[in-house]
Scaffold this motif. Sequence first.
Motif, PDB file in Angstrom:
ATOM      1  N   GLU A  31     -50.534  -9.868 -47.052  1.00 57.42           N
ATOM      2  CA  GLU A  31     -51.162 -10.351 -48.289  1.00 57.42           C
ATOM      3  C   GLU A  31     -51.391  -9.220 -49.285  1.00 57.42           C
ATOM      4  O   GLU A  31     -51.217  -9.386 -50.496  1.00 57.42           O
ATOM      5  CB  GLU A  31     -52.488 -11.030 -47.954  1.00 57.42           C
ATOM      6  N   ALA A  32     -51.754  -8.041 -48.787  1.00 60.98           N
ATOM      7  CA  ALA A  32     -52.061  -6.915 -49.667  1.00 60.98           C
ATOM      8  C   ALA A  32     -50.839  -6.420 -50.429  1.00 60.98           C
ATOM      9  O   ALA A  32     -50.972  -5.783 -51.475  1.00 60.98           O
ATOM     10  CB  ALA A  32     -52.660  -5.765 -48.854  1.00 60.98           C
ATOM     11  N   THR A  33     -49.641  -6.677 -49.900  1.00 63.40           N
ATOM     12  CA  THR A  33     -48.421  -6.201 -50.554  1.00 63.40           C
ATOM     13  C   THR A  33     -47.612  -7.323 -51.192  1.00 63.40           C
ATOM     14  O   THR A  33     -46.586  -7.049 -51.826  1.00 63.40           O
ATOM     15  CB  THR A  33     -47.514  -5.468 -49.539  1.00 63.40           C
ATOM     16  N   TYR A  34     -48.068  -8.559 -51.051  1.00 59.89           N
ATOM     17  CA  TYR A  34     -47.244  -9.703 -51.447  1.00 59.89           C
ATOM     18  C   TYR A  34     -46.855  -9.664 -52.924  1.00 59.89           C
ATOM     19  O   TYR A  34     -45.680  -9.844 -53.278  1.00 59.89           O
ATOM     20  CB  TYR A  34     -47.963 -11.010 -51.130  1.00 59.89           C
ATOM     21  N   GLY A  35     -47.804  -9.435 -53.802  1.00 59.55           N
ATOM     22  CA  GLY A  35     -47.524  -9.493 -55.238  1.00 59.55           C
ATOM     23  C   GLY A  35     -46.482  -8.486 -55.677  1.00 59.55           C
ATOM     24  O   GLY A  35     -45.675  -8.753 -56.582  1.00 59.55           O
ATOM     25  N   LEU A  36     -46.474  -7.319 -55.056  1.00 63.14           N
ATOM     26  CA  LEU A  36     -45.526  -6.271 -55.414  1.00 63.14           C
ATOM     27  C   LEU A  36     -44.319  -6.231 -54.477  1.00 63.14           C
ATOM     28  O   LEU A  36     -43.568  -5.260 -54.482  1.00 63.14           O
ATOM     29  CB  LEU A  36     -46.223  -4.904 -55.410  1.00 63.14           C
ATOM     30  N   SER A  37     -44.131  -7.283 -53.709  1.00 61.86           N
ATOM     31  CA  SER A  37     -42.973  -7.358 -52.820  1.00 61.86           C
ATOM     32  C   SER A  37     -41.861  -8.168 -53.490  1.00 61.86           C
ATOM     33  O   SER A  37     -42.066  -8.807 -54.527  1.00 61.86           O
ATOM     34  CB  SER A  37     -43.361  -8.027 -51.496  1.00 61.86           C
ATOM     35  N   VAL A  38     -40.678  -8.102 -52.895  1.00 60.93           N
ATOM     36  CA  VAL A  38     -39.592  -9.011 -53.265  1.00 60.93           C
ATOM     37  C   VAL A  38     -38.998  -9.570 -51.977  1.00 60.93           C
ATOM     38  O   VAL A  38     -39.049  -8.935 -50.924  1.00 60.93           O
ATOM     39  CB  VAL A  38     -38.484  -8.319 -54.089  1.00 60.93           C
ATOM     40  N   SER A  39     -38.451 -10.760 -52.065  1.00 57.81           N
ATOM     41  CA  SER A  39     -37.787 -11.334 -50.888  1.00 57.81           C
ATOM     42  C   SER A  39     -36.425 -10.673 -50.714  1.00 57.81           C
ATOM     43  O   SER A  39     -35.829 -10.165 -51.674  1.00 57.81           O
ATOM     44  CB  SER A  39     -37.612 -12.845 -51.072  1.00 57.81           C
ATOM     45  N   PRO A  40     -35.906 -10.661 -49.486  1.00 57.39           N
ATOM     46  CA  PRO A  40     -34.560 -10.113 -49.282  1.00 57.39           C
ATOM     47  C   PRO A  40     -33.506 -10.811 -50.136  1.00 57.39           C
ATOM     48  O   PRO A  40     -32.575 -10.166 -50.634  1.00 57.39           O
ATOM     49  CB  PRO A  40     -34.312 -10.338 -47.789  1.00 57.39           C
ATOM     50  N   GLU A  41     -33.655 -12.117 -50.320  1.00 56.64           N
ATOM     51  CA  GLU A  41     -32.685 -12.860 -51.128  1.00 56.64           C
ATOM     52  C   GLU A  41     -32.746 -12.433 -52.594  1.00 56.64           C
ATOM     53  O   GLU A  41     -31.700 -12.264 -53.252  1.00 56.64           O
ATOM     54  CB  GLU A  41     -32.946 -14.365 -51.011  1.00 56.64           C
ATOM     55  N   ALA A  42     -33.959 -12.249 -53.101  1.00 57.14           N
ATOM     56  CA  ALA A  42     -34.104 -11.803 -54.491  1.00 57.14           C
ATOM     57  C   ALA A  42     -33.546 -10.405 -54.676  1.00 57.14           C
ATOM     58  O   ALA A  42     -32.877 -10.112 -55.681  1.00 57.14           O
ATOM     59  CB  ALA A  42     -35.579 -11.852 -54.905  1.00 57.14           C
ATOM     60  N   PHE A  43     -33.810  -9.530 -53.714  1.00 55.99           N
ATOM     61  CA  PHE A  43     -33.295  -8.166 -53.811  1.00 55.99           C
ATOM     62  C   PHE A  43     -31.763  -8.169 -53.833  1.00 55.99           C
ATOM     63  O   PHE A  43     -31.143  -7.463 -54.641  1.00 55.99           O
ATOM     64  CB  PHE A  43     -33.809  -7.329 -52.644  1.00 55.99           C
ATOM     65  N   ALA A  44     -31.153  -8.956 -52.969  1.00 54.56           N
ATOM     66  CA  ALA A  44     -29.690  -9.030 -52.938  1.00 54.56           C
ATOM     67  C   ALA A  44     -29.140  -9.562 -54.253  1.00 54.56           C
ATOM     68  O   ALA A  44     -28.131  -9.057 -54.772  1.00 54.56           O
ATOM     69  CB  ALA A  44     -29.241  -9.913 -51.775  1.00 54.56           C
ATOM     70  N   GLU A  45     -29.798 -10.567 -54.818  1.00 49.73           N
ATOM     71  CA  GLU A  45     -29.352 -11.125 -56.092  1.00 49.73           C
ATOM     72  C   GLU A  45     -29.488 -10.101 -57.217  1.00 49.73           C
ATOM     73  O   GLU A  45     -28.609  -9.984 -58.087  1.00 49.73           O
ATOM     74  CB  GLU A  45     -30.158 -12.384 -56.413  1.00 49.73           C
ATOM     75  N   GLN A  46     -30.571  -9.340 -57.199  1.00 51.39           N
ATOM     76  CA  GLN A  46     -30.782  -8.328 -58.230  1.00 51.39           C
ATOM     77  C   GLN A  46     -29.732  -7.228 -58.156  1.00 51.39           C
ATOM     78  O   GLN A  46     -29.203  -6.782 -59.181  1.00 51.39           O
ATOM     79  CB  GLN A  46     -32.198  -7.765 -58.107  1.00 51.39           C
ATOM     80  N   LEU A  47     -29.394  -6.777 -56.948  1.00 50.91           N
ATOM     81  CA  LEU A  47     -28.376  -5.736 -56.826  1.00 50.91           C
ATOM     82  C   LEU A  47     -26.983  -6.263 -57.166  1.00 50.91           C
ATOM     83  O   LEU A  47     -26.144  -5.525 -57.693  1.00 50.91           O
ATOM     84  CB  LEU A  47     -28.402  -5.130 -55.427  1.00 50.91           C
ATOM     85  N   GLU A  48     -26.758  -7.532 -56.895  1.00 49.04           N
ATOM     86  CA  GLU A  48     -25.485  -8.145 -57.308  1.00 49.04           C
ATOM     87  C   GLU A  48     -25.371  -8.127 -58.827  1.00 49.04           C
ATOM     88  O   GLU A  48     -24.293  -7.855 -59.379  1.00 49.04           O
ATOM     89  CB  GLU A  48     -25.417  -9.583 -56.780  1.00 49.04           C
TER      90      GLU A  48
END
Length: 279
Positions: A31-48
């Motif tokens: 919970e403490a890191t959730y807001g500043l986290s990204v999902s693996p799927e989002a990260f892959a889409e961003q790098l694409e």
Amino acid sequence: MPGLVRTGRYIRVNQPVPVLMYHAVGHRPAEATYGLSVSPEAFAEQLELLGGGGFTPVTTAQLGEAWRSGGRRPLPRRPVLITFDDGYEGVHRHALPVLAEHGFASTLFVSTGWLRGAHDEGGALDTMLDWDQVRELADAGAEIGGHTHTHPQMDQLDDDRLHYETARCRDIVADELGTAPVSFAYPYGYSSRRVRRAVRAAGFAQSLAVGNALALPRQGPYAIRRVTVRRSTGIEEFERLVEGRSIARNFAMDRALTKGYAVVRRTRRAVGLIRKAVG
């Protein structure tokens, strides 16, 4: 990118560069890191998107060297920095395979007292990397930078503790990896002239703040700005960030809060010094 001036394959040294600030990468972060986290799927889409858009990721050290060279070591066309703060385990589990797939460079800033292993002092917000994983990231081409030892608000520390946090972090990274780190990132993005002097004295050649703006040489080597990538950052917003569009509008609230809290921190520091003097 507004104002971008290209010369063949390279970019002129005075042009803005997007520096992306990530933290945790995971499906179910704490919970403490959730807001500043990204999902693996989002990260892959961003790098694409970065790959498809012709961006070339570089490390923080490469950016610093290019800016110090005055153009003798030019940056590639459409440079971008992918940076991770703290040292969460998901960077190895989820981000590393995607970075490797694209052949992308990155920089990982570690809080050495949070990482699992002999130097762990507790206090970490989520599952952290261990040193074998950090070495695997380094072997894959990631630059490993410093992020203090215990992740404090650096502008609230006295001079002795400030020296300890920077030097201890530097020494542990050097001992574990065999190479002293040259890049640094301020926990929480907080710094001051005194903090920046301490980071420079510890041997770091450049340091990253937050600022939520594109990076420019005029910011100086110890106040390079980054833009925050969050759980809520959709792909369209991400594209605007790396293209340098609407950043001021997207982060207007962040900037207002940062300015207000800067006053609070200065006041807190002053009160602490007074109490120490009269105590």
